[in-house]
Design an enzyme around this catalytic site. Sequence first.
Site, PDB file in Angstrom:
ATOM      1  N   HIS A 213       0.796  -1.325   0.097  1.00 29.54           N
ATOM      2  CA  HIS A 213      -0.070  -0.094   0.009  1.00 29.54           C
ATOM      3  C   HIS A 213       0.800   1.092  -0.101  1.00 29.54           C
ATOM      4  O   HIS A 213       0.115   2.349  -0.194  1.00 29.54           O
ATOM      5  CB  HIS A 213      -0.894   0.114   1.123  1.00 29.54           C
ATOM      6  CG  HIS A 213      -0.199   0.268   2.485  1.00 29.54           C
ATOM      7  ND1 HIS A 213       0.402  -0.453   3.100  1.00 29.54           N
ATOM      8  CD2 HIS A 213      -0.241   1.420   3.418  1.00 29.54           C
ATOM      9  CE1 HIS A 213       0.947  -0.125   4.416  1.00 29.54           C
ATOM     10  NE2 HIS A 213       0.616   1.091   4.532  1.00 29.54           N
TER      11      HIS A 213
HETATM   12  C1  UD1 Z   1      -2.329   5.424   6.090  1.00 31.51           C
HETATM   13  C2  UD1 Z   1      -1.038   5.765   6.689  1.00 31.51           C
HETATM   14  C3  UD1 Z   1      -0.015   4.663   6.580  1.00 31.51           C
HETATM   15  C4  UD1 Z   1      -0.272   3.264   7.021  1.00 31.51           C
HETATM   16  C5  UD1 Z   1      -1.717   3.001   6.203  1.00 31.51           C
HETATM   17  C6  UD1 Z   1      -2.400   1.782   6.653  1.00 31.51           C
HETATM   18  C7  UD1 Z   1      -0.574   8.156   6.409  1.00 31.51           C
HETATM   19  C8  UD1 Z   1       0.196   9.279   5.828  1.00 31.51           C
HETATM   20  N1  UD1 Z   1      -0.296   6.994   5.829  1.00 31.51           N
HETATM   21  O1  UD1 Z   1      -2.054   5.123   4.596  1.00 31.51           O
HETATM   22  O2  UD1 Z   1       1.351   5.175   7.209  1.00 31.51           O
HETATM   23  O3  UD1 Z   1       0.620   2.615   6.882  1.00 31.51           O
HETATM   24  O4  UD1 Z   1      -2.580   4.019   6.524  1.00 31.51           O
HETATM   25  O5  UD1 Z   1      -3.296   1.470   5.981  1.00 31.51           O
HETATM   26  O6  UD1 Z   1      -1.141   8.339   7.429  1.00 31.51           O
HETATM   27  N2  UD1 Z   1      -9.151   4.754   1.502  1.00 31.51           N
HETATM   28  C9  UD1 Z   1     -10.331   4.103   1.496  1.00 31.51           C
HETATM   29  N3  UD1 Z   1     -10.839   3.602   2.840  1.00 31.51           N
HETATM   30  C10 UD1 Z   1     -10.445   4.021   3.873  1.00 31.51           C
HETATM   31  C11 UD1 Z   1      -9.170   4.938   4.294  1.00 31.51           C
HETATM   32  C12 UD1 Z   1      -8.613   5.150   2.830  1.00 31.51           C
HETATM   33  O7  UD1 Z   1     -11.014   3.732   0.442  1.00 31.51           O
HETATM   34  O8  UD1 Z   1     -11.045   3.605   5.047  1.00 31.51           O
HETATM   35  C13 UD1 Z   1      -8.715   5.038   0.389  1.00 31.51           C
HETATM   36  C14 UD1 Z   1      -8.812   6.535   0.005  1.00 31.51           C
HETATM   37  O9  UD1 Z   1      -8.857   6.237  -1.477  1.00 31.51           O
HETATM   38  C15 UD1 Z   1      -7.505   7.119   0.278  1.00 31.51           C
HETATM   39  C16 UD1 Z   1      -6.427   6.252   0.295  1.00 31.51           C
HETATM   40  O10 UD1 Z   1      -7.130   4.811   0.639  1.00 31.51           O
HETATM   41  O11 UD1 Z   1      -7.412   8.310  -0.181  1.00 31.51           O
HETATM   42  C17 UD1 Z   1      -5.478   6.681   1.344  1.00 31.51           C
HETATM   43  O12 UD1 Z   1      -5.754   6.649   2.401  1.00 31.51           O
HETATM   44  P1  UD1 Z   1      -4.858   7.306   3.410  1.00 31.51           P
HETATM   45  O13 UD1 Z   1      -5.556   7.336   4.973  1.00 31.51           O
HETATM   46  O14 UD1 Z   1      -4.516   8.914   2.740  1.00 31.51           O
HETATM   47  O15 UD1 Z   1      -3.415   6.810   3.521  1.00 31.51           O
HETATM   48  P2  UD1 Z   1      -3.168   5.174   3.596  1.00 31.51           P
HETATM   49  O16 UD1 Z   1      -2.625   4.769   2.136  1.00 31.51           O
HETATM   50  O17 UD1 Z   1      -4.387   4.416   4.192  1.00 31.51           O
END
Ligand code: UD1
Length: 386
Positions: A213
Amino acid sequence: MAQLRIASMVGARPNFMKIAPIVHEISRIPGIEHRLIHSGQHYDEQMSESIFRDLKIPKPDYNLGVGSGSHARQTAEVMIRFEAVLLEWKPDVTIVVGDVNSTLAAALVATKLDIPVAHVEAGLRSFDMSMPEEINRKLTDAISDFLFVTERSGIENLQKEGIRADRIFFTGNVMIDCLLEHRKLAARSDILRRLQVAGNGAARADYAVLTLHRPSNVDDREVLSELLSTVALLAERLPVFFPVHPRSMERIRGFGLAKHLAESPSDAPQRGIIPLAPLSYLDFLCLMDHARLLLTDSGGIQEETTILGIPCLTLRDNTERPVTVEHGTNQIVGRNRGKILTAAWSILDRAAGPGRAPELWDGRASQRILEILLEKFRPKLLTPAG
Ligand code: UD1
């Protein structure tokens, strides 16, 4: 007697396994008023609520509903909404865990309101500032009052950054507290039956598990394509189960790379990269615990496989958790096809040895953390309220 007020902030999936043992420990101690705040950074049922249920974490007292967004927007929204909570409730100390955007946002807000911050999992460093988590770690550590460290490398890193020694506490690893507490329960999961792989009981089954991820692995089409086609070669030999993070699924579809994935587990191909929805904590723990091999870019999985004694290939160029390489089963293989496959064949051709538990990864980290906080704040507990 006055109550000690503790606020804990969580936001994203890997935070939940870290806060669970702390929340449970707090519930055993009289005289503490605890409130759990969920930023809402992760909001999908499988990324959040299902983990809360598995780990029996009580429903958060506040859900800030922040959701997804750019780093600036997400961090800023957590700050604005968390500030309102702290102003209303005024805790004596705020606990933040890990290295996600919600961690840094909460630490910044609390410090500016003169509320002491305890950072659980402090001191880890990849020395790679292109990782958002590295920025979050360094800044959170710089402003925290209590730095609870999981491995000795963390102490050195913090000292080199000029952090006062009396703020640093080597307490062990709360994520491992969580794993040890749930391993037996996870053994009862029916995930292996659902995926039609043998291996219930002690034996390892013939499959690997992949998680991906990190932006550096999934946001660039070439990199992601090369990684998936490399793992697809391994998957000709044994099935590779791939619980797909929502951001990775978006990218795979967007880049037209779904051709590397088997169509669905019900095809029962027993080979290929088999995509799965994100799993619950107990299902994923069970799946890891019986695998021949993990391939991952996650930090937590490097630690969990170390304790489970499952070989782990880390698809990154560095790790902020060097103890998993020195003591554990972790190898840093980067994104190089030759290196990944050579390491994978060598693991599959020999029996895995047991991992060695790093110092203080014994299931008691949360207890140590609470002892330190109580020691510091005990005078408040002993002062009559009024
Ligand atoms: C976040 C953390 C990362 C951690 C990871 C675990 C930061 C900078 N990154 O990354 O350190 O390892 O979580 O999963 O804080 N999305 C969904 N559903 C959700 C959450 C996210 O669909 O419940 C999708 C959305 O498109 C979103 C993307 O995932 O834009 C990224 O989510 P985000 O929370 O920004 O970062 P992660 O990649 O999950």
